[in-house]
Scaffold this motif. Structure first.
Motif, PDB file in Angstrom:
ATOM      1  N   ASP A 281       0.825  -1.214   0.000  1.00 48.35           N
ATOM      2  CA  ASP A 281       0.000   0.000   0.000  1.00 48.35           C
ATOM      3  C   ASP A 281       0.857   1.260   0.000  1.00 48.35           C
ATOM      4  O   ASP A 281       0.410   2.318   0.446  1.00 48.35           O
ATOM      5  N   TYR A 282       2.062   1.180  -0.535  1.00 44.34           N
ATOM      6  CA  TYR A 282       3.019   2.274  -0.458  1.00 44.34           C
ATOM      7  C   TYR A 282       2.516   3.557  -1.116  1.00 44.34           C
ATOM      8  O   TYR A 282       2.907   4.650  -0.732  1.00 44.34           O
ATOM      9  N   GLU A 284      -0.488   4.574  -0.987  1.00 38.62           N
ATOM     10  CA  GLU A 284      -1.674   5.047  -0.282  1.00 38.62           C
ATOM     11  C   GLU A 284      -1.374   5.638   1.095  1.00 38.62           C
ATOM     12  O   GLU A 284      -2.177   6.397   1.623  1.00 38.62           O
ATOM     13  N   ARG A 285      -0.225   5.297   1.680  1.00 36.01           N
ATOM     14  CA  ARG A 285       0.063   5.782   3.023  1.00 36.01           C
ATOM     15  C   ARG A 285       1.552   6.013   3.196  1.00 36.01           C
ATOM     16  O   ARG A 285       2.377   5.311   2.610  1.00 36.01           O
ATOM     17  N   SER A 286       1.887   7.015   3.999  1.00 38.02           N
ATOM     18  CA  SER A 286       3.284   7.328   4.274  1.00 38.02           C
ATOM     19  C   SER A 286       3.918   6.178   5.043  1.00 38.02           C
ATOM     20  O   SER A 286       3.326   5.621   5.971  1.00 38.02           O
ATOM     21  N   TYR A 287       5.146   5.839   4.653  1.00 38.28           N
ATOM     22  CA  TYR A 287       5.840   4.752   5.334  1.00 38.28           C
ATOM     23  C   TYR A 287       6.189   5.146   6.764  1.00 38.28           C
ATOM     24  O   TYR A 287       6.024   4.343   7.689  1.00 38.28           O
ATOM     25  N   ASP A 289       5.702   6.616  10.273  1.00 37.76           N
ATOM     26  CA  ASP A 289       4.502   6.834  11.084  1.00 37.76           C
ATOM     27  C   ASP A 289       4.245   8.302  11.374  1.00 37.76           C
ATOM     28  O   ASP A 289       3.097   8.765  11.348  1.00 37.76           O
ATOM     29  N   ARG A 292       2.038  10.390   9.119  1.00 40.42           N
ATOM     30  CA  ARG A 292       0.616  10.082   9.024  1.00 40.42           C
ATOM     31  C   ARG A 292      -0.227  11.098   9.792  1.00 40.42           C
ATOM     32  O   ARG A 292      -1.454  11.131   9.656  1.00 40.42           O
ATOM     33  N   ASP A 348      -0.570  17.429   0.301  1.00 38.63           N
ATOM     34  CA  ASP A 348      -0.273  16.012   0.498  1.00 38.63           C
ATOM     35  C   ASP A 348       0.361  15.409  -0.757  1.00 38.63           C
ATOM     36  O   ASP A 348      -0.146  15.580  -1.870  1.00 38.63           O
ATOM     37  N   ARG A 350       0.230  12.590  -1.897  1.00 43.40           N
ATOM     38  CA  ARG A 350      -0.657  11.683  -2.624  1.00 43.40           C
ATOM     39  C   ARG A 350      -1.461  12.403  -3.700  1.00 43.40           C
ATOM     40  O   ARG A 350      -1.845  11.796  -4.711  1.00 43.40           O
ATOM     41  N   GLN A 373       7.326   9.637  -2.298  1.00 41.02           N
ATOM     42  CA  GLN A 373       7.671   9.536  -0.875  1.00 41.02           C
ATOM     43  C   GLN A 373       9.144   9.885  -0.629  1.00 41.02           C
ATOM     44  O   GLN A 373       9.494  10.340   0.454  1.00 41.02           O
ATOM     45  N   SER A 378       8.914  11.007   3.550  1.00 39.40           N
ATOM     46  CA  SER A 378       8.082  10.067   4.311  1.00 39.40           C
ATOM     47  C   SER A 378       8.374   8.616   3.981  1.00 39.40           C
ATOM     48  O   SER A 378       7.787   7.714   4.594  1.00 39.40           O
TER      49      SER A 378
END
Length: 457
Positions: A281-282, A284-287, A289, A292, A348, A350, A373, A378
């Motif tokens: 899911d790289y 879709e979400r910051s690696y 923490d 986030r 963002d 994304r 990223q 991130s």
């Protein structure tokens, strides 16, 4: 008569150095099939620029197969269901395919293997994820040691020749490519793509041949947007019109610092696959923490200005306009434009990743996510967020005056001294800066400090 064999094509649209096709040809009559899949759960539908490229790449592959008295069968729907249906219709007992590492394709391969005799081959990358590991036997997360270990293994093999293909006694029905409506109609935004690109395996080989003449200067020229110093192979590699093994072995015949740098770029493609193989899911979400909870700004107006190349920063706007017009952006400018969205506008990452996904002809799930990223700071291996690119410094440093004149024509009459940061009274219809660099930098650093403070509580 020997049962036919299906070859499931995705982003591997070539005949030469095509391991799945070669393996299938050794078993019996071959039915090459491409499924336009907008239905598989979790699959990202191709963006507009990618769909344009796909149409022309499939056309080219169909012509190449025709010269071998073969055909490309087109189906639309959920991949596994369509392949199972096609196997039942043709009597095919086995399927050959090249491995893909996007999470939806890994899931589809697993599901298909439970239904049919599926044979997966390497071929889209120099090394498959997990082929090189750390001293502890785990996958690499950081690029530099990954590249060093991979370099010890390469080249692994010579490219394969085009196989001799045998046709089945009866061909199954195929969709008409035109019915897929992959090309834009109204408005027709693809004029620049048509002017800039030729698609297909032959065009990919032509691009490689042209690049070999300038590969020695790649280290210097790749950073100069006003110079044709990059390979422009990225969309051909993405759609598998040429294999990285073909490219790697071809550039191995050249010498110089530029060749080493270019090899590093090829290995970055492999590294990105290793990342999404570990973290599906790289995109879709910051690696990391802490990111986030980063306080991103929501500004539809600022995002639109960035997308349209109306930020008031010529190097950024030139890149964004080149992207919209041609489906591609110079690699140095990609970093500058991405940094501007994330750090100057605090939007963002994304949002930028999704825009690139829709507008790049070389839009790649792994590369796109890893690169965004990296810029955001991130990622698993990333630049520091606090390293904020200064567009007004980057532009003259990399001699972007000619590039700006091409893509921001309202500034074309300015001198080389003025064009990177036009004086207010010389801007004409060109917009004022959306935000000052110093103000943007301080705002970004404050947001970063707030994130770090919150993470430390």
């Amino acid at each position: 008569m020997t049962a036919p064999v299906l070859v499931w094509l995705r982003r591997d649209l070539r005949l030469a150095d095509q391991p799945a096709l070669c393996a299938a040809a050794s078993e019996g009559p071959v039915i090459p099939v491409f499924v336009l899949d907008d239905e598989t759960p979790g699959d990202r539908k191709l963006g507009g620029a990618s769909r344009w490229w796909l149409h022309h790449s499939l056309e080219a592959l169909g012509r190449s197969l025709g010269r071998h008295h073969s055909k490309l069968i087109l189906r639309r729907g959920e991949s596994v269901a369509e392949l199972v249906k096609l196997a039942r219709q043709t009597g095919a007992k086995s399927v050959h395919a090249i491995a893909h590492y996007e999470p939806w394709w890994r899931a589809a391969e697993e599901t298909l293997a439970a239904r049919l005799d599926l044979h997966i081959h390497d071929g889209n990358y120099l090394l498959s994820p997990g082929a090189v590991t750390t001293g502890a036997g785990t996958p690499f997360k950081i690029y530099t040691p990954f590249a060093k270990a991979a370099m010890q293994r390469l080249p692994e093999r010579e490219p394969l020749d085009e196989p001799a293909l045998t046709s089945p006694a009866t061909w199954p029905k195929s969709d008409d490519l035109a019915d897929w409506n992959l090309l834009p109609s109204k408005p027709d935004w693809a004029a620049g793509l048509r002017k800039d690109w030729a698609c297909g395996e032959a065009a990919a080989q032509d691009s490689l041949d042209e690049f070999l003449h300038v590969a020695a200067d790649y280290e210097r020229d790749r950073n100069l947007p006003s110079v044709e110093g990059t390979s422009r192979l990225s969309p051909h590699l993405h759609f598998g019109e040429i294999s990285p093994t073909q490219v790697w072995n071809a550039v191995a015949m050249r010498r110089g610092e530029g060749v080493s740098s270019f090899r590093g770029e090829l290995l970055w493609r492999d590294y990105a696959q290793t990342v999404i193989w570990q973290f599906p899911d790289y995109a879709e979400r910051s690696y990391r923490d802490e990111f986030r909870s980063f306080s991103w700004r929501r500004s539809a107006a600022d995002l639109k200005a960035w997308q349209q190349g109306r930020t008031g920063y010529p190097i950024v706007d030139a890149g964004m306009r080149q992207l919209w017009h041609t489906g591609w952006m110079h690699n140095r400018v990609r970093m500058i434009a991405a940094s501007f969205l994330i750090k100057h506008l605090l939007i963002d990452w994304r949002e930028g990743e999704r825009w690139f996904w829709d507008t790049l002809v070389d839009a790649d799930y792994a590369n796109n996510a890893v690169n965004w990223q990296w810029v955001a700071g991130s990622g698993v291996d990333a630049n520091l967020f606090t390293r904020i690119m200064a567009p007004l410094t980057q532009s003259p440093k990399f001699d972007a005056a000619g590039y700006i004149r091409e893509w921001v024509p309202e500034l074309a009459d300015l001198s080389d001294d003025d064009i990177h940061d036009p004086p207010d009274d010389r801007r004409g219809s060109y917009p004022a800066k959306i935000i000052g660099h110093r103000e943007a930098r301080e705002r970004a650093l404050e947001a970063y400090r707030a994130m770090k403070s919150a993470a430390g509580r």
